[in-house]
Each structure stands twice: as C-alpha cells, then as structure tokens.
Design a protein around this motif. Structure first.
Motif, mmCIF file in Angstrom:
data_model
loop_
_atom_site.group_PDB
_atom_site.id
_atom_site.type_symbol
_atom_site.label_atom_id
_atom_site.label_comp_id
_atom_site.label_asym_id
_atom_site.label_seq_id
_atom_site.Cartn_x
_atom_site.Cartn_y
_atom_site.Cartn_z
ATOM 1 N N HIS A 78 17.906 9.416 5.840
ATOM 2 C CA HIS A 78 17.576 8.269 4.989
ATOM 3 C C HIS A 78 18.019 8.517 3.555
ATOM 4 O O HIS A 78 18.546 7.605 2.892
ATOM 5 C CB HIS A 78 16.077 7.978 5.033
ATOM 6 C CG HIS A 78 15.659 6.868 4.116
ATOM 7 N ND1 HIS A 78 16.021 5.556 4.317
ATOM 8 C CD2 HIS A 78 14.955 6.882 2.948
ATOM 9 C CE1 HIS A 78 15.551 4.808 3.350
ATOM 10 N NE2 HIS A 78 14.900 5.590 2.500
ATOM 11 N N LEU A 79 17.821 9.720 3.060
ATOM 12 C CA LEU A 79 18.282 10.036 1.707
ATOM 13 C C LEU A 79 19.788 9.858 1.602
ATOM 14 O O LEU A 79 20.289 9.322 0.602
ATOM 15 C CB LEU A 79 17.887 11.470 1.347
ATOM 16 C CG LEU A 79 16.391 11.727 1.117
ATOM 17 C CD1 LEU A 79 16.132 13.218 0.961
ATOM 18 C CD2 LEU A 79 15.877 10.969 -0.103
ATOM 19 N N ILE A 80 20.521 10.273 2.612
ATOM 20 C CA ILE A 80 21.974 10.087 2.611
ATOM 21 C C ILE A 80 22.333 8.610 2.562
ATOM 22 O O ILE A 80 23.243 8.184 1.839
ATOM 23 C CB ILE A 80 22.593 10.748 3.860
ATOM 24 C CG1 ILE A 80 22.450 12.276 3.772
ATOM 25 C CG2 ILE A 80 24.065 10.361 4.023
ATOM 26 C CD1 ILE A 80 22.850 12.999 5.040
ATOM 27 N N ASN A 81 21.591 7.799 3.311
ATOM 28 C CA ASN A 81 21.896 6.369 3.394
ATOM 29 C C ASN A 81 21.661 5.625 2.085
ATOM 30 O O ASN A 81 22.226 4.534 1.890
ATOM 31 C CB ASN A 81 21.070 5.717 4.503
ATOM 32 C CG ASN A 81 21.490 6.174 5.881
ATOM 33 O OD1 ASN A 81 22.596 6.669 6.073
ATOM 34 N ND2 ASN A 81 20.611 6.012 6.856
ATOM 35 N N ILE A 82 20.834 6.158 1.190
ATOM 36 C CA ILE A 82 20.532 5.442 -0.051
ATOM 37 C C ILE A 82 21.202 6.085 -1.268
ATOM 38 O O ILE A 82 20.850 5.759 -2.410
ATOM 39 C CB ILE A 82 19.007 5.318 -0.285
ATOM 40 C CG1 ILE A 82 18.359 6.687 -0.428
ATOM 41 C CG2 ILE A 82 18.359 4.520 0.840
ATOM 42 C CD1 ILE A 82 16.887 6.611 -0.839
ATOM 43 N N ILE A 83 22.163 6.970 -1.053
ATOM 44 C CA ILE A 83 22.911 7.526 -2.187
ATOM 45 C C ILE A 83 23.662 6.410 -2.897
ATOM 46 O O ILE A 83 24.328 5.591 -2.264
ATOM 47 C CB ILE A 83 23.914 8.594 -1.702
ATOM 48 C CG1 ILE A 83 23.178 9.816 -1.141
ATOM 49 C CG2 ILE A 83 24.829 9.032 -2.851
ATOM 50 C CD1 ILE A 83 24.118 10.836 -0.495
ATOM 51 N N MET A 120 32.976 -9.701 5.538
ATOM 52 C CA MET A 120 31.686 -9.230 5.038
ATOM 53 C C MET A 120 31.837 -7.763 4.655
ATOM 54 O O MET A 120 32.399 -6.961 5.410
ATOM 55 C CB MET A 120 30.597 -9.399 6.095
ATOM 56 C CG MET A 120 29.221 -8.919 5.640
ATOM 57 S SD MET A 120 27.880 -9.442 6.740
ATOM 58 C CE MET A 120 28.343 -8.649 8.286
ATOM 59 N N VAL A 121 31.363 -7.418 3.454
ATOM 60 C CA VAL A 121 31.369 -6.027 3.012
ATOM 61 C C VAL A 121 29.978 -5.682 2.508
ATOM 62 O O VAL A 121 29.151 -6.567 2.232
ATOM 63 C CB VAL A 121 32.411 -5.771 1.897
ATOM 64 C CG1 VAL A 121 33.814 -6.026 2.407
ATOM 65 C CG2 VAL A 121 32.117 -6.624 0.663
ATOM 66 N N ALA A 122 29.711 -4.376 2.400
ATOM 67 C CA ALA A 122 28.388 -3.913 1.991
ATOM 68 C C ALA A 122 28.497 -3.016 0.770
ATOM 69 O O ALA A 122 29.443 -2.233 0.628
ATOM 70 C CB ALA A 122 27.725 -3.159 3.141
ATOM 71 N N HIS A 123 27.503 -3.149 -0.099
ATOM 72 C CA HIS A 123 27.369 -2.268 -1.262
ATOM 73 C C HIS A 123 25.889 -2.012 -1.456
ATOM 74 O O HIS A 123 25.104 -2.940 -1.624
ATOM 75 C CB HIS A 123 27.966 -2.921 -2.514
ATOM 76 C CG HIS A 123 27.728 -2.127 -3.770
ATOM 77 N ND1 HIS A 123 26.803 -2.506 -4.714
ATOM 78 C CD2 HIS A 123 28.284 -0.972 -4.218
ATOM 79 C CE1 HIS A 123 26.810 -1.638 -5.694
ATOM 80 N NE2 HIS A 123 27.698 -0.699 -5.422
ATOM 81 N N ARG A 124 25.504 -0.738 -1.383
ATOM 82 C CA ARG A 124 24.087 -0.365 -1.422
ATOM 83 C C ARG A 124 23.338 -1.090 -0.301
ATOM 84 O O ARG A 124 23.759 -1.036 0.856
ATOM 85 C CB ARG A 124 23.491 -0.620 -2.797
ATOM 86 C CG ARG A 124 24.170 0.169 -3.909
ATOM 87 C CD ARG A 124 23.376 0.153 -5.208
ATOM 88 N NE ARG A 124 24.052 0.915 -6.231
ATOM 89 C CZ ARG A 124 23.535 1.195 -7.422
ATOM 90 N NH1 ARG A 124 22.322 0.739 -7.738
ATOM 91 N NH2 ARG A 124 24.206 1.911 -8.300
ATOM 92 N N ASP A 125 22.279 -1.820 -0.633
ATOM 93 C CA ASP A 125 21.547 -2.548 0.405
ATOM 94 C C ASP A 125 21.870 -4.038 0.365
ATOM 95 O O ASP A 125 21.049 -4.874 0.754
ATOM 96 C CB ASP A 125 20.035 -2.337 0.264
ATOM 97 C CG ASP A 125 19.491 -2.753 -1.099
ATOM 98 O OD1 ASP A 125 20.293 -2.880 -2.045
ATOM 99 O OD2 ASP A 125 18.265 -2.943 -1.223
#
Length: 500
Positions: free
Chosen positions: A115-120, A367-372
């Motif tokens: 989870h920590l990796i996912n929210i870097i 569609m692209v993603a940045h952070r959440d």
C-alpha cells in the motif's frame, strides 16, 4: 487513546504445522499497542503478518493467550495497518507514513508495504525513500527510488536532504523513457519497411530516435500493446483489411535488445485492450470475425499459460483502460451519454462497477491515472476531434470534476496520453507536448518534435539501458537482491531527517 475494536478480513487461513497455533487461529485475539486494545481475527494475522504467523506456529505461551502486548509500535500505525488488511486504501500524512512503515517492518506485513508503494507521489517520495532505508523495506526503497529518478530534475534541490549514498543509488537507476510505435501490418524480409520501428524520445535533444525494429511478422494494427516488468508485449493484431489475426505474440526486452515469441490467447482477438499487472497480461474484450466479445483472458508470464477469467459485464472493443494505485480500471460505454468505469479485482476474479460518468457525448477514448485520480478524455462539442474534453474521477472521495477548458488535439494527441510522475506526455505528427499536472489543470510544460508517422500510435514508458554499459540499478534488479539489501541495511542507522 481509548479502547478500539477492529474486525479483520474474513477468509480461511493457511494450514499451520502446530496444533496449538491452529486451535487458537479461529478465535479473536486482543492486541495491545500503547494504551489501545484492538480485537483482531487470528486468521487475518496468520494470513497477512509474518510476525504473528511465526508466533502462532511456535507453540509458545503467547499463542494461547487472549491478549498479546506488542511493544515498540504506535497505536495509530497499527490501526491504519488493520484498515489496509480490511481492504481500505487511505492516503497518509508524513507522520502516518513513518508509523505505518515502522509497523510494516516490525510485524512484516507485506500488504502494508505494498500500500505504501501504491501511494508514492511527488509530495512524499523522499520521505518514503528515507523511511524505507531506515526500516529495511526493500520493495518500498526501490520503488521510491525509481519514482524519484523519474522526477529527478524537479526534485533535485529537495533531494539534497538525503544522504549521499541514497542519492547515488537513485542516480544509478535508469529513468523511464517515453516510447511509441505506429500501427503496422506484417511484412516480408525483402520488403522490410524502415518505418516499422519502435522509437524513443530523447528529451535533451527533443528528438525521436529508433530503439528497435519490429519483427517481420509482428502486427501493431488493432493489436494489444502493453508493458509489464519493463518488457514490451504485442499480442494479436491483424494482417490486412480481412482482419486475419496474427497468431504469434511478441515480447521485447530492452535490457538485451531482443525479441522473443510466446503463444496466443485461446480466443483469437483484435481491437482489444491489453494490460500488464503483477506478473500477468490481461486481454480484455475485443473482436473476432467482426463480433464484439466480453471474454477476458490472462497470461501468466512465469508459466507461459493463458486462461479465461470472469467476463466483462458486456461486450466491448478498444476499451479505454488505466491502472491507478495498482488497480485496473476499464471504461465501458452505454449509448448515448454514459460511461461506466469498472474495476477488475484479481483476488476475487470479478468486475466491480466503480462509477458512471453521464455527459453529453461521453464516449471515452482514453483514460490515464495520476495518483488516485482517473482522467477520462473524450471528443469535444459536436464530435469535434480537434478538441478534447476531460473529466476527473477521484477514487478516494468518489467525486467527479469537469476539467476546466478544452485541450487542443492539434497540439497533442490526448487520446494516447502517458503519465510519468507529475507529467503527461502526448504526441502527434507535428508535436510532442509534455503537460504538468497542477491541481485541477494540465498546463503545457515543454514542446518537442512530433512523431512523423501517419496513423494511430501506441505510447508507453520503458527504462532503457544506459548507452555502452548496463546500468547499476538494473544489475541489482537482475541479481539475487543482496546488493540492494546491503545498500539498504547500510542506511538503517540514519535518523529520519526528511519530511514531506
């Protein structure tokens, strides 16, 4: 802090070798951390926590107790850890990151480190990196270092607070490079086309350069193209207007500059979406013999096998897809004015409806993603292909936001956007444009030469070896991990000095 009751995840635990541990496994354990007491299902602790798994297997007196006192941790960090094990995905502050990292290291909770990796992100990556070095969290350490490497020009001044050895490791890694390939059909050796190439963007010279030639039999026309573990995969594609599917699939490894082949999906398909995620390729929907499909297959790279997974809720071809916080999201369109976003949950093998965007002409092309955040790009008013409208969905708050203004496709093909750090790269024949994401806006940051090829393009990121030698960071990745461990353990004596 008062007493707190936190229920764990439901589910069967794995077999234990010790009968005492197995007898107490199904009960609820009280865990005391500082002045707080948490009620947790033992099965959850056995499944996700190496510390408690070893305790329950040991046959020691503590495994028979109804309450265990864990010293050296903070109650807030343990509370957040339990939330993550229940499936929560909290966005953490600086102090919370330190407490959670401490908990992940001491109790050896792999989902917590993941989870920590996912929210870097750019706000916390330096803190994540230094904290991971302090507590010996190897995966988090390397992931944060890669993120910093990709944004090093923007973070260089702030990174000076890090010890020199940590900066040296960052600089030894290869940064992500913007890569593209046009749509090409198979050819023959005598007519090998010089434009059948995979190209990369030299950002210093603002020019596109050739990385490698496509294999003669490979097709990128209506194919599935993705990157997994820094390797490029091309699946399917068609030969000509008859839509005859290319059976062979191709994998390019930039480390060795070589192409290899692998077997095709059980169901031949074209115009589908290919996603790489945690050791698997997912072939989503698509067409075959002009019939749109809802079937989904996944390819396990380690075994070389394709298998079917849960079908999409409805047939779709060329679906827009993005990964955010290590989660897979796909757009499914409902004529005329709705776009459903579904998440595929691998552990449950199911598609879950996350949200629906209702907009006039809301057909999402990309569609692209940045952070959440998920950004859905679509045509401008009256199907204006020269302009792009964009909407943003925040996964944490569950709220949609209409992005201000319109984005000119003549200046950047937003329907092929790729995110790296806080930047978005777009490209067309005339111009490559880098946007910077600032709040609720994408602002143009840098203009470079366009990709002078006709037709559609596939764009993605790859880490390319440094010219003339193998980068040290890649040597660590390809080795047995001892170099990385020694590098991390060398820094565990440092006190935390950086904050977000």
């Amino acid at each position: 802090m008062g007493r707190t009751s936190c229920r764990g995840l439901e589910g069967e635990s794995q077999e234990l070798s010790h009968k005492p541990g197995r007898d107490c496994e199904m009960a609820t354990l009280r865990v005391r951390v500082e002045e707080s007491v948490f009620a947790v299902e033992r099965a959850t602790l056995v499944r996700d926590c190496e510390y408690f798994r070893a305790l329950f297997r040991s046959g020691m007196r503590e495994c028979q107790q109804e309450e265990v006192h864990v010293k050296g941790l903070r109650a807030r960090g343990f509370l957040i850890a339990l939330g993550v094990l229940r499936g929560e995905r909290p966005i953490l502050t600086g102090e919370e990151i330190i407490e959670v990292a401490e908990c992940a290291a001491f109790l050896q909770v792999a989902p917590l480190e993941k989870h920590l990796i996912n929210i870097i992100n750019s706000d916390n990556c330096l803190l994540m990196y230094h904290t991971a070095a302090t507590y010996g969290l190897l995966d988090l350490y390397h992931s944060a270092a890669l993120f910093i490497r990709d944004m090093y020009r923007d973070l260089e001044d702030d990174a000076k607070c890090l010890p020199e050895e940590l900066l040296d490791y960052v600089e030894s890694l290869a940064p992500s490079t913007y890569v593209t390939v046009g749509t090409h059909s198979p050819t023959i050796e005598l007519l090998q086309d010089f434009v059948r190439t995979v190209c990369y963007l030299d950002e210093d010279e603002k020019e596109w350069k050739v990385l490698t030639d496509l294999p003669i039999d490979a097709s990128t026309t209506m194919a599935g193209v993705t990157v997994l573990d820094n390797k490029l995969y091309i699946v399917g594609g068609v030969r000509d207007v008859s839509n005859q599917v290319v059976v062979s699939c191709y994998c390019y490894d930039p480390e060795t500059d070589t192409w290899t082949t692998f077997c095709s999906p059980r169901q031949l398909r074209y115009n589908f979406t290919l996603v790489g995620h945690e050791g698997y390729l997912y072939a989503i929907g698509g067409e075959y013999e002009r019939t749109t499909m809802s079937s989904v297959e996944r390819y396990q790279v380690s075994t070389g096998n394709w298998s079917f997974v849960s079908h999409l809720p409805r047939p779709v071809a060329g679906a827009a897809c993005a990964k955010a916080m290590s989660r897979i999201f796909v757009c499914l369109w409902r004529p005329m004015d709705a776009t459903d976003i579904y998440e595929y949950v691998p552990v449950r093998d199911e598609w879950v409806l996350v949200t629906t965007l209702i907009r006039h002409q809301s057909y999402g092309h990309c569609m692209v993603a940045h952070r959440d955040n998920l950004y859905v790009m679509r045509n401008g008013p009256s199907d204006d292909f020269l302009r792009c409208m964009m909407d943003c969905y925040n996964l944490t708050t569950g709220q949609w936001t209409a992005m201000p203004g319109q984005y000119e496709n003549s200046k950047g093909a937003l329907f092929t956007a790729v995110v790296r750090g806080d930047s978005v790269f777009t490209v067309n024949r005339k111009m490559t444009l880098e946007y910077i994401i600032e709040g609720k806006k994408w602002k143009p940051k840098k203009e470079m030469n366009g990709f002078p090829r006709i037709g559609s393009m596939w764009t993605f990121l790859l880490r390319l070896p440094k010219t003339g030698r193998q980068p040290e960071g890649q040597r660590v990745l390809n080795g047995n991990g001892r170099d990385l461990k020694n590098h991390v353990y060398h820094h565990q004596s440092y006190a935390l000095q950086c904050s977000d």
